[in-house]
Design a protein around this motif. Structure first.
Motif, short mmCIF file in Angstrom:
data_model
loop_
_atom_site.label_atom_id
_atom_site.label_comp_id
_atom_site.label_asym_id
_atom_site.label_seq_id
_atom_site.Cartn_x
_atom_site.Cartn_y
_atom_site.Cartn_z
N HIS A 25 5.75 12.25 1.28
CA HIS A 25 6.31 13.85 2.02
C HIS A 25 7.84 13.44 1.45
O HIS A 25 8.31 12.54 1.54
N ASP B 136 12.10 7.14 5.65
CA ASP B 136 10.98 7.57 5.80
C ASP B 136 11.62 9.17 5.26
O ASP B 136 12.02 9.70 6.32
N ASN B 137 11.61 9.97 3.77
CA ASN B 137 10.57 9.36 3.13
C ASN B 137 11.79 9.65 1.98
O ASN B 137 11.07 9.70 0.91
N GLU C 3 5.91 17.38 6.74
CA GLU C 3 4.53 16.41 7.37
C GLU C 3 5.18 15.71 8.80
O GLU C 3 4.27 15.51 9.64
N GLU C 4 6.38 15.29 9.09
CA GLU C 4 7.19 15.10 10.36
C GLU C 4 6.20 16.41 11.74
O GLU C 4 7.16 16.18 12.67
N ASP D 81 4.54 6.22 1.88
CA ASP D 81 5.66 7.35 3.14
C ASP D 81 5.77 5.76 3.49
O ASP D 81 5.10 5.02 3.98
N MET D 82 7.48 5.71 3.28
CA MET D 82 8.18 4.49 3.98
C MET D 82 7.90 3.63 3.41
O MET D 82 7.15 2.38 3.94
ZN LIG Z 1 6.97 9.80 7.04
#
Ligand SMILES: [Zn+2]
Length: 477
Positions: A183, A208-209, A242-243, A270-271
Motif C-alpha cells: 500500500h 509504513d509503507n 489501506e490505512e 507492508d513495513m
Molecule cells: Zn501499513
C-alpha cells in the motif's frame, strides 16, 4: 425523555441508574463520568475513573436497556472546569463503537438544563448533587417533554486510486497470475489513525509503507528482465486506502482487472524497512501446501532470522485476497515506536535490509510464477486455529478485554493469572508492551506474538490519569 443520572448499572456497587425506570423506546439523558468523583473514598475508584465512566460503557448499557436514543451532557465538574461546557467531537465521544446502534448525541447543558428544570423542578447540577450526596441514583422521567430528533452525518467522498503495473506472462502459464502488492497511502497530517493525537504534522510513513512500495518497484524492475519461457503474468499493485481499512485491496478483489480464479498467489509487503538483526516475520506460510518449506528453501540464501506465521488473515492487504481463497505471503519487519507517528522517517530505514528482502521476494515471485502447478490453498478459518496449527503455546495475560472499546481496555482479570499477580485491574487501558506502543487488541497480539510463556514483560497501563508500569509473567493456554 428520562434523566438516568450517570447511566451506570454497577451490580458490584449496588448502584443502578436504570433501576425501576421504564426507558424502552425513550430518549435518556446521561451525565458524563460517574458519581462522587471528587470523593477519594468513592466506590467508583475514588477520584479516578472506573470503567463505568467510559462513553462505551454508557452507550452499551443504554442499548441493553433498549433506549431509543442517548443524549450525553457534561457532568457539573467538567462543565465548571477550565474547558467549560464543551461538546466533544464525534471521534472522541464514541466513534470507536461499532456494536451498539443507539443514536447518540452530545448536547450542551444550556439546552438540556431548562428542559430538565421545567419538568422536574431541579437543575442538572441539583440532581447530580443529590446523587453525589446520597450515593444513590436520582433518575426521573421528564413528564411533559418529548424528543424528536434527526442526526445527519455528513460524509465526504474522495477518489483514491490503486496504481497497477502488469508484466504479461509467457508460454503455457501466461493465462494465470501472481499479484505483488504494497500500500502507498499513510495517515496524512495526523488525525484518526495517528498515534500522536493532537499533532498536525506530515506523517511521512517511511517504513509504513514507503519501504514496501519502494521494494515493490525494485521487485518489478528486476522481474521486468525475466526471460523465463513459461511464466505467469505478474500484477504489481500499489494500493491506496489501506490505512482506512484495506479499502484499495478490497476494491481490487471485488472488481479484479484479471480473474481472481486465475490468480494463484498474492505477495504483500507492508513495513519492510526496519530489518534489525536479520529478524523478519513472514505471514501466510500456512495458506498453501508447501509454502512453509518454500520459505525455508529461499532462506538458505537470505539467511534471515525468519519467523514463519501460517496466518493468511491479518491487518494488511494480503488479507483481502485470502478472504477470496487466494494463498498469500506477507513480509513484515515489525512494529516500533515511530509507527504511525510523524517520526517514521527515512533516516531510520534500513535500506540494505530492504534490498535483501526485495531479493527474497523476487526469488519467491519467480518460483510462484514459473512452477508448473499452482499452489494448493489451505484454509485457516481464524486466528485461534492458527494458534493450534502452529502447535506452540500461545501466551496469555489472563485478562478479558472490553470488545466495545477500540483501545485495550481491561474488562476483567482472571484470578491467579500473571496480570492479577502484577496488580492489573479492571478499567486499566494497556498502552505499551515492553517498548512497543499498542493502540488496539490487534497491535497488542502482534506485540505479544514474539513472547514466550514464562517470560516476564513490562506492561504500561493507563489508570485514570496516571501511567502505571507492571511486570507481568506470561502464562500459556
Ligand atoms: Zn501499513
Amino acid at each position: 425523555m428520562v434523566f438516568v443520572g450517570f447511566g451506570i448499572t454497577a451490580p458490584e456497587f449496588e448502584y443502578d441508574d436504570y433501576a425501576g425506570m421504564d426507558v424502552e423506546g425513550k430518549v435518556v439523558i446521561v451525565l458524563r463520568r460517574e458519581p462522587q468523583q471528587n470523593d477519594a473514598k468513592s466506590k467508583f475508584n475514588g477520584t479516578q475513573n472506573s470503567s463505568y465512566a467510559y462513553f462505551t460503557a454508557k452507550e452499551l448499557n443504554a442499548s441493553l436497556h433498549k433506549v431509543a436514543g442517548l443524549i450525553l451532557v457534561n457532568d457539573a465538574q467538567t462543565a465548571e472546569g477550565s474547558g467549560g461546557d464543551q461538546i466533544m467531537k464525534v471521534a472522541e465521544a464514541g466513534a470507536a463503537l461499532n456494536r451498539t446502534k443507539v443514536p447518540t448525541i452530545f448536547c450542551s447543558r444550556s439546552i438540556i438544563d431548562p428542559l430538565v428544570k421545567k419538568s422536574t423542578g431541579k437543575s442538572l447540577s441539583e440532581l447530580q448533587a443529590e446523587i453525589d450526596a446520597s450515593g444513590a441514583p436520582k433518575s426521573i422521567v421528564l413528564k411533559d417533554v418529548k424528543a424528536i430528533g434527526e442526526v445527519e452525518i455528513v460524509s465526504k467522498d474522495l477518489i483514491a486510486r490503486n496504481v497497477v503495473g502488469f508484466l504479461p506472462g509467457t508460454g503455457a502459464l501466461a493465462e494465470e497470475f501472481v499479484v505483488v502488492g504494497a500500500h502507498y497511502d499513510h495517515v496524512g497530517m495526523g488525525g484518526p489513525g495517528s498515534l500522536a493525537p493532537g499533532t498536525i504534522a506530515v506523517h511521512n510513513g517511511a517504513d509504513d509503507n514507503g519501504s514496501g512500495t519502494t521494494a515493490l518497484l525494485e521487485v518489478a524492475r528486476h522481474l521486468s528482465k525475466d526471460q523465463s519461457p513459461s511464466r505467469r503474468g505478474i500484477i504489481f499493485i500499489a494500493f491506496s486506502g489501506e490505512e482506512k481499512g484495506l479499502l484499495g485491496s478490497k476494491h481490487y478483489v471485488r472488481s479484479p482487472r484479471w480473474p481472481l480464479e486465475k490468480t494463484v498467489t498474492m505477495v504483500n509487503m507492508d513495513m519492510v524497512g526496519r530489518l534489525n538483526d536479520g529478524a523478519i516475520t513472514v505471514y501466510g506460510t500456512g495458506t498453501a501446501e508447501g509454502f512453509d518449506s518454500l520459505m525455508d528453501k529461499l532462506n538458505e540464501t537470505s539467511k534471515f532470522r525468519l519467523d514463519k506465521q501460517p496466518a493468511g488473515f491479518g491487518p494488511s492487504d494480503h488479507s483481502s485476497f485470502y478472504e477470496f481463497d487466494i494463498p498469500v505471503f506477507h513480509f513484515f519487519t515489525g512494529l516500533h515506536n515511530d509507527y504511525h507517528r510523524p517520526s517514521d522517517d527515512p533516516d531510520k530505514v534500513n535500506v540494505e535490509g530492504m534490498q535483501q528482502i526485495a531479493d527474497m521476494v523476487k526469488r519467491l515471485v519467480i518460483d510462484l510464477a514459473t512452477r508448473s502447478d499452482r499452489p494448493k490453498l489451505l484454509k485457516i478459518s481464524d486466528v485461534a486455529d492458527v494458534g493450534r496449527a502452529n502447535a506452540r503455546p500461545r501466551v496469555t495475560l489472563g485478562i478479558q478485554m472490553d470488545t466495545n472499546s477500540e483501545a485495550v481496555l481491561v474488562e476483567s482479570v482472571a484470578e491467579g493469572s500473571g496480570a492479577a499477580a502484577a496488580g492489573m485491574i479492571k478499567g486499566d487501558t494497556i498502552i505499551k508492551i515492553g517498548d512497543t506502543t499498542v493502540a488496539n487488541a490487534r497491535e497488542m497480539r502482534r506485540a505479544l506474538g514474539s513472547k514466550k510463556a514464562g517470560d516476564t514483560i513490562e506492561i504500561t497501563v493507563r489508570r485514570g490519569t496516571e501511567e502505571v508500569k507492571l511486570q507481568v509473567k506470561l502464562g500459556s493456554s
